[in-house]
Design a protein around this motif. Sequence first.
Motif, PDB file in Angstrom:
ATOM      1  N   ASN A   1       1.101  -1.644  -0.014  1.00  0.00           N
ATOM      2  CA  ASN A   1      -0.049   0.097   0.389  1.00  0.00           C
ATOM      3  C   ASN A   1       0.664   1.351  -0.276  1.00  0.00           C
ATOM      4  OD1 ASN A   1      -3.066   1.373  -0.296  1.00  0.00           O
ATOM      5  ND2 ASN A   1      -2.707   1.269   2.093  1.00  0.00           N
ATOM      6  N   TYR A   2       1.703   1.143   0.495  1.00  0.00           N
ATOM      7  CA  TYR A   2       2.986   2.609   0.466  1.00  0.00           C
ATOM      8  C   TYR A   2       3.631   2.475  -0.627  1.00  0.00           C
ATOM      9  CZ  TYR A   2       3.169   3.014   5.488  1.00  0.00           C
ATOM     10  OH  TYR A   2       2.889   2.673   6.573  1.00  0.00           O
ATOM     11  N   ALA A   3       3.606   1.766  -1.680  1.00  0.00           N
ATOM     12  CA  ALA A   3       4.383   1.891  -3.051  1.00  0.00           C
ATOM     13  C   ALA A   3       2.761   2.854  -3.131  1.00  0.00           C
ATOM     14  CB  ALA A   3       4.870   0.689  -3.906  1.00  0.00           C
ATOM     15  N   ILE A   4       1.904   2.618  -3.860  1.00  0.00           N
ATOM     16  CA  ILE A   4       0.897   2.501  -4.761  1.00  0.00           C
ATOM     17  C   ILE A   4       0.430   4.122  -3.871  1.00  0.00           C
ATOM     18  CG2 ILE A   4      -1.856   2.462  -4.400  1.00  0.00           C
ATOM     19  CD1 ILE A   4      -1.010  -0.868  -4.594  1.00  0.00           C
ATOM     20  N   LEU A   5       0.533   4.037  -2.455  1.00  0.00           N
ATOM     21  CA  LEU A   5       0.297   5.831  -2.418  1.00  0.00           C
ATOM     22  C   LEU A   5       0.998   6.897  -2.861  1.00  0.00           C
ATOM     23  CD1 LEU A   5      -0.863   5.100   1.466  1.00  0.00           C
ATOM     24  CD2 LEU A   5      -2.303   5.982  -0.671  1.00  0.00           C
ATOM     25  N   LEU A   6       2.719   5.999  -2.494  1.00  0.00           N
ATOM     26  CA  LEU A   6       3.667   6.829  -2.835  1.00  0.00           C
ATOM     27  C   LEU A   6       3.619   7.710  -4.330  1.00  0.00           C
ATOM     28  CD1 LEU A   6       6.157   5.739   0.044  1.00  0.00           C
ATOM     29  CD2 LEU A   6       5.194   7.991  -0.558  1.00  0.00           C
ATOM     30  N   GLU A   7       3.312   6.407  -4.733  1.00  0.00           N
ATOM     31  CA  GLU A   7       3.349   6.293  -6.765  1.00  0.00           C
ATOM     32  C   GLU A   7       2.382   7.939  -7.202  1.00  0.00           C
ATOM     33  OE1 GLU A   7       0.884   4.115  -9.645  1.00  0.00           O
ATOM     34  OE2 GLU A   7       2.587   2.717  -8.583  1.00  0.00           O
ATOM     35  N   ALA A   8       1.138   7.749  -6.107  1.00  0.00           N
ATOM     36  CA  ALA A   8       0.297   8.739  -7.069  1.00  0.00           C
ATOM     37  C   ALA A   8       0.823  10.374  -6.814  1.00  0.00           C
ATOM     38  CB  ALA A   8      -0.737   8.928  -5.573  1.00  0.00           C
ATOM     39  N   ASN A   9       1.908  10.581  -6.566  1.00  0.00           N
ATOM     40  CA  ASN A   9       2.238  11.965  -6.333  1.00  0.00           C
ATOM     41  C   ASN A   9       3.927  12.254  -6.047  1.00  0.00           C
ATOM     42  OD1 ASN A   9       0.014  13.558  -5.993  1.00  0.00           O
ATOM     43  ND2 ASN A   9       0.207  12.508  -4.039  1.00  0.00           N
ATOM     44  N   LEU A  10       3.908  11.061  -6.881  1.00  0.00           N
ATOM     45  CA  LEU A  10       5.839  11.277  -6.949  1.00  0.00           C
ATOM     46  C   LEU A  10       6.755  11.607  -7.652  1.00  0.00           C
ATOM     47  CD1 LEU A  10       8.119   8.940  -6.478  1.00  0.00           C
ATOM     48  CD2 LEU A  10       8.059   7.121  -8.176  1.00  0.00           C
ATOM     49  N   VAL A  11       6.228  11.524  -8.507  1.00  0.00           N
ATOM     50  CA  VAL A  11       6.696  12.826 -10.012  1.00  0.00           C
ATOM     51  C   VAL A  11       6.411  14.566  -9.321  1.00  0.00           C
ATOM     52  CG1 VAL A  11       6.623  13.854 -11.940  1.00  0.00           C
ATOM     53  CG2 VAL A  11       6.207  11.505 -11.894  1.00  0.00           C
ATOM     54  N   GLU A  12       5.598  15.393  -8.693  1.00  0.00           N
ATOM     55  CA  GLU A  12       5.292  15.742  -8.205  1.00  0.00           C
ATOM     56  C   GLU A  12       6.437  16.209  -6.637  1.00  0.00           C
ATOM     57  OE1 GLU A  12       1.737  18.606  -5.427  1.00  0.00           O
ATOM     58  OE2 GLU A  12       1.466  16.717  -7.233  1.00  0.00           O
ATOM     59  N   THR A  13       6.513  14.889  -5.908  1.00  0.00           N
ATOM     60  CA  THR A  13       7.542  15.354  -5.134  1.00  0.00           C
ATOM     61  C   THR A  13       8.926  15.174  -5.294  1.00  0.00           C
ATOM     62  OG1 THR A  13       5.761  13.967  -3.193  1.00  0.00           O
ATOM     63  CG2 THR A  13       7.516  13.877  -3.109  1.00  0.00           C
ATOM     64  N   PHE A  14       9.200  14.400  -6.262  1.00  0.00           N
ATOM     65  CA  PHE A  14      10.292  14.364  -6.528  1.00  0.00           C
ATOM     66  C   PHE A  14      10.895  15.277  -7.065  1.00  0.00           C
ATOM     67  CE2 PHE A  14      13.982  13.419  -9.653  1.00  0.00           C
ATOM     68  CZ  PHE A  14      14.998  12.484  -8.808  1.00  0.00           C
ATOM     69  N   LEU A  15      10.094  15.888  -8.113  1.00  0.00           N
ATOM     70  CA  LEU A  15      10.427  17.642  -8.306  1.00  0.00           C
ATOM     71  C   LEU A  15      10.613  18.532  -7.271  1.00  0.00           C
ATOM     72  CD1 LEU A  15       8.003  17.701 -11.971  1.00  0.00           C
ATOM     73  CD2 LEU A  15      10.921  17.097 -11.378  1.00  0.00           C
ATOM     74  N   SER A  16       9.604  18.821  -6.303  1.00  0.00           N
ATOM     75  CA  SER A  16      10.052  19.535  -5.527  1.00  0.00           C
ATOM     76  C   SER A  16      11.495  19.427  -4.626  1.00  0.00           C
ATOM     77  CB  SER A  16       8.461  19.431  -4.463  1.00  0.00           C
ATOM     78  OG  SER A  16       8.301  18.529  -3.624  1.00  0.00           O
ATOM     79  N   ALA A  17      11.232  18.120  -4.387  1.00  0.00           N
ATOM     80  CA  ALA A  17      12.748  18.792  -3.698  1.00  0.00           C
ATOM     81  C   ALA A  17      14.302  18.182  -4.927  1.00  0.00           C
ATOM     82  CB  ALA A  17      13.365  16.807  -3.368  1.00  0.00           C
ATOM     83  N   PHE A  18      13.958  18.424  -6.140  1.00  0.00           N
ATOM     84  CA  PHE A  18      14.829  18.551  -7.323  1.00  0.00           C
ATOM     85  C   PHE A  18      15.335  19.682  -7.696  1.00  0.00           C
ATOM     86  CE2 PHE A  18      16.450  18.302 -11.690  1.00  0.00           C
ATOM     87  CZ  PHE A  18      17.439  17.762 -11.330  1.00  0.00           C
ATOM     88  N   GLN A  19      13.915  20.827  -7.377  1.00  0.00           N
ATOM     89  CA  GLN A  19      14.016  21.822  -8.122  1.00  0.00           C
ATOM     90  C   GLN A  19      14.981  22.752  -7.603  1.00  0.00           C
ATOM     91  OE1 GLN A  19      10.434  23.342  -7.287  1.00  0.00           O
ATOM     92  NE2 GLN A  19       9.477  23.276 -10.023  1.00  0.00           N
ATOM     93  N   LEU A  20      15.841  22.743  -6.233  1.00  0.00           N
ATOM     94  CA  LEU A  20      16.911  23.885  -5.874  1.00  0.00           C
ATOM     95  C   LEU A  20      17.824  23.285  -5.429  1.00  0.00           C
ATOM     96  CD1 LEU A  20      13.763  26.160  -3.763  1.00  0.00           C
ATOM     97  CD2 LEU A  20      14.974  26.471  -5.862  1.00  0.00           C
ATOM     98  N   ALA A  21      18.157  22.243  -5.457  1.00  0.00           N
ATOM     99  CA  ALA A  21      19.116  21.413  -5.492  1.00  0.00           C
ATOM    100  C   ALA A  21      20.533  21.202  -5.727  1.00  0.00           C
ATOM    101  CB  ALA A  21      18.159  19.312  -5.386  1.00  0.00           C
ATOM    102  N   ASP A  22      20.980  21.417  -4.824  1.00  0.00           N
ATOM    103  CA  ASP A  22      22.547  21.446  -5.678  1.00  0.00           C
ATOM    104  C   ASP A  22      23.532  20.652  -7.076  1.00  0.00           C
ATOM    105  OD1 ASP A  22      23.703  19.318  -4.533  1.00  0.00           O
ATOM    106  OD2 ASP A  22      24.072  20.839  -2.301  1.00  0.00           O
TER     107      ASP A  22
END
Length: 184
Positions: free
Chosen positions: A88-109
């Motif tokens: 269930n964790y994988a299913i739930l995390l998959e739903a917003n994975l792209v948005e979540t990943f991008l929010s971390a990536f945008q300002l990352a060094d």
Amino acid sequence: FLAVIFLFIRFCILRMEDFVTEYSASLKDLTFNSKPVINTLTILADENKQFASKVVKLIEGRIKEGPQTVKLPCLYLLDSIVKNLGGNYAILLEANLVETFLSAFQLADEKARKDMYRLRTTWKMIFPAEILRSLDVKTKEIDPNWPILKAPSTAAKAAAAAKMAASQTQAAVVGIRPATATVA
């Protein structure tokens, strides 16, 4: 009878609120890439699977709204939960994975981006190819150097799934969880 049901529901709500408060406080302790904190948070998530949607929302919220310094460690936590608990964790995390990943990536060094790429390459057998392709395409819009990875073959997926299941079974028998993040 209704009074018993009411008390049970009230107890469950209080239990959930207590857990969410505890998990949120523990999540704030993840201020750098700490294997012990990540393992503890993964174990808490495992022991409280009934609150999986709350755990996922807390982690996603921390990645999206937390300071830049905690985003990568929280992605490592997300990774640990998906690889060790799945379901269930994988299913739930998959739903917003792209948005979540991008929010971390945008300002990352640059170093954090390289670490995120290494992390992303380990998800080929975990998340659907279309989700990862979307993640790659949108990440490439931010950083033109980001490669778009090919989807793994069906045979490779089956082999990786069998290996992961064996690893999880062995970890459960021994009472440990394989670490997925390295300590900085």
